[in-house]
Motif scaffolding. Structure first.
Motif, PDB file in Angstrom:
ATOM      1  N   GLU A  15     -61.314  12.606  36.491  1.00 50.02           N
ATOM      2  CA  GLU A  15     -60.952  12.953  37.857  1.00 50.02           C
ATOM      3  C   GLU A  15     -62.159  13.650  38.476  1.00 50.02           C
ATOM      4  O   GLU A  15     -62.665  14.627  37.922  1.00 50.02           O
ATOM      5  CB  GLU A  15     -59.727  13.858  37.853  1.00 50.02           C
ATOM      6  N   ASN A  57     -60.995   5.244  35.696  1.00 50.41           N
ATOM      7  CA  ASN A  57     -59.977   4.903  34.704  1.00 50.41           C
ATOM      8  C   ASN A  57     -60.597   3.914  33.732  1.00 50.41           C
ATOM      9  O   ASN A  57     -60.864   2.761  34.093  1.00 50.41           O
ATOM     10  CB  ASN A  57     -58.783   4.251  35.398  1.00 50.41           C
ATOM     11  N   THR A  75     -59.579   8.986  31.460  1.00 50.38           N
ATOM     12  CA  THR A  75     -59.678   9.151  32.899  1.00 50.38           C
ATOM     13  C   THR A  75     -60.604  10.326  33.197  1.00 50.38           C
ATOM     14  O   THR A  75     -60.633  11.312  32.446  1.00 50.38           O
ATOM     15  CB  THR A  75     -58.313   9.403  33.569  1.00 50.38           C
ATOM     16  N   ARG A  93     -61.637  12.570  46.854  1.00 47.67           N
ATOM     17  CA  ARG A  93     -61.645  12.597  45.388  1.00 47.67           C
ATOM     18  C   ARG A  93     -61.457  11.159  44.903  1.00 47.67           C
ATOM     19  O   ARG A  93     -60.965  10.311  45.638  1.00 47.67           O
ATOM     20  CB  ARG A  93     -60.540  13.501  44.844  1.00 47.67           C
ATOM     21  N   TYR A  94     -61.841  10.916  43.679  1.00 45.49           N
ATOM     22  CA  TYR A  94     -61.614   9.611  43.064  1.00 45.49           C
ATOM     23  C   TYR A  94     -61.526   9.794  41.568  1.00 45.49           C
ATOM     24  O   TYR A  94     -61.869  10.856  41.038  1.00 45.49           O
ATOM     25  CB  TYR A  94     -62.681   8.578  43.444  1.00 45.49           C
ATOM     26  N   ALA A  95     -61.044   8.753  40.908  1.00 44.78           N
ATOM     27  CA  ALA A  95     -60.908   8.803  39.454  1.00 44.78           C
ATOM     28  C   ALA A  95     -61.530   7.559  38.849  1.00 44.78           C
ATOM     29  O   ALA A  95     -61.486   6.477  39.436  1.00 44.78           O
ATOM     30  CB  ALA A  95     -59.437   8.905  39.045  1.00 44.78           C
ATOM     31  N   HIS A 121     -60.536  15.719  32.815  1.00 36.06           N
ATOM     32  CA  HIS A 121     -60.640  14.456  32.082  1.00 36.06           C
ATOM     33  C   HIS A 121     -59.651  14.467  30.932  1.00 36.06           C
ATOM     34  O   HIS A 121     -59.197  15.526  30.490  1.00 36.06           O
ATOM     35  CB  HIS A 121     -62.066  14.213  31.567  1.00 36.06           C
ATOM     36  N   ARG A 166     -53.331  15.016  44.635  1.00 33.38           N
ATOM     37  CA  ARG A 166     -53.579  14.544  43.276  1.00 33.38           C
ATOM     38  C   ARG A 166     -54.531  13.356  43.250  1.00 33.38           C
ATOM     39  O   ARG A 166     -54.675  12.629  44.223  1.00 33.38           O
ATOM     40  CB  ARG A 166     -52.263  14.139  42.606  1.00 33.38           C
ATOM     41  N   HIS A 167     -55.147  13.134  42.109  1.00 37.46           N
ATOM     42  CA  HIS A 167     -55.961  11.948  41.865  1.00 37.46           C
ATOM     43  C   HIS A 167     -55.047  10.762  41.566  1.00 37.46           C
ATOM     44  O   HIS A 167     -53.935  10.952  41.093  1.00 37.46           O
ATOM     45  CB  HIS A 167     -56.910  12.183  40.674  1.00 37.46           C
ATOM     46  N   LEU A 221     -54.247   7.947  39.185  1.00 34.94           N
ATOM     47  CA  LEU A 221     -54.547   7.590  37.799  1.00 34.94           C
ATOM     48  C   LEU A 221     -53.726   6.384  37.380  1.00 34.94           C
ATOM     49  O   LEU A 221     -52.537   6.295  37.686  1.00 34.94           O
ATOM     50  CB  LEU A 221     -54.240   8.763  36.861  1.00 34.94           C
TER      51      LEU A 221
END
Length: 176
Positions: free
Chosen positions: A128, A84, A126, A80-82, A150, A116-117, A119
């Motif tokens: 996610e 920002n 954001t 996963r990635y976010a 988001h 969790r992402h 952040l």
């Protein structure tokens, strides 16, 4: 208007690459930091100016990463990635995550991530994401993420990059 051509889609000489890059710099962009967990280590974090929406249904966004980026392998394998989206006051964060060295996360609490992402605090928005697709983009890899969550603030100003410099967004009298 100065004009330059690209032969068969490939920019080969250094002067042509510089002119191409200078022309691209005439498109103002926002600035974002892509963050992702890394098993048992400090998270990945890189600054990008190549972020945009792809689709509303399903909700997809994209960003691209230079193939020379030291974090590319970690981003490719991230579960996963976010994204920002940085605020105007976060220029130092942009500069910090644009560097290819350690210390990017000094003073930024990310805690025990688990599932969790990652952040960043105080951003404008954001996104996610779960990995959706990756594509060849020449000297970059194009990441497409499926947005699973988001959030956005409705105050503050975006960090803008134009002409190779950070810029400030101003309200014009005509826009009021």
């Amino acid at each position: 208007m100065a004009e330059s051509s690209v032969d068969q889609g490939v920019v080969t000489d250094a002067d042509a690459q510089r002119r191409f890059r200078n022309a691209l710099a005439m498109f103002a962009t926002g600035v974002a930091v892509i963050t992702a967990p890394r098993a048992g280590e400090v998270p990945v974090g890189i600054t990008v100016a190549s972020f945009n929406s792809v689709s509303l249904d399903p909700p997809l966004v994209l960003f691209s990463v230079d193939r020379r980026c030291l974090s590319l392998a970690d981003l490719r394998s991230a579960p996963r990635y976010a994204v920002n989206v940085l605020a105007e006051a976060q220029q130092e964060i942009s500069n910090r995550f644009a560097r290819a060295n350690s210390g990017k996360w000094d003073g930024i609490h990310f805690g025990n991530l688990g599932d969790r992402h990652v952040l960043l605090p105080d951003t404008l928005a954001t996104f996610e994401c779960e990995p959706y697709a990756m594509h060849d983009g020449g000297d970059h890899v194009i990441f497409i993420g499926r947005v699973v969550r988001h959030q956005a603030r409705h105050d503050g100003r975006p960090l803008i990059f134009f002409g190779g410099k950070y810029r400030a967004l101003e309200d014009s009298p005509a826009a009021a």
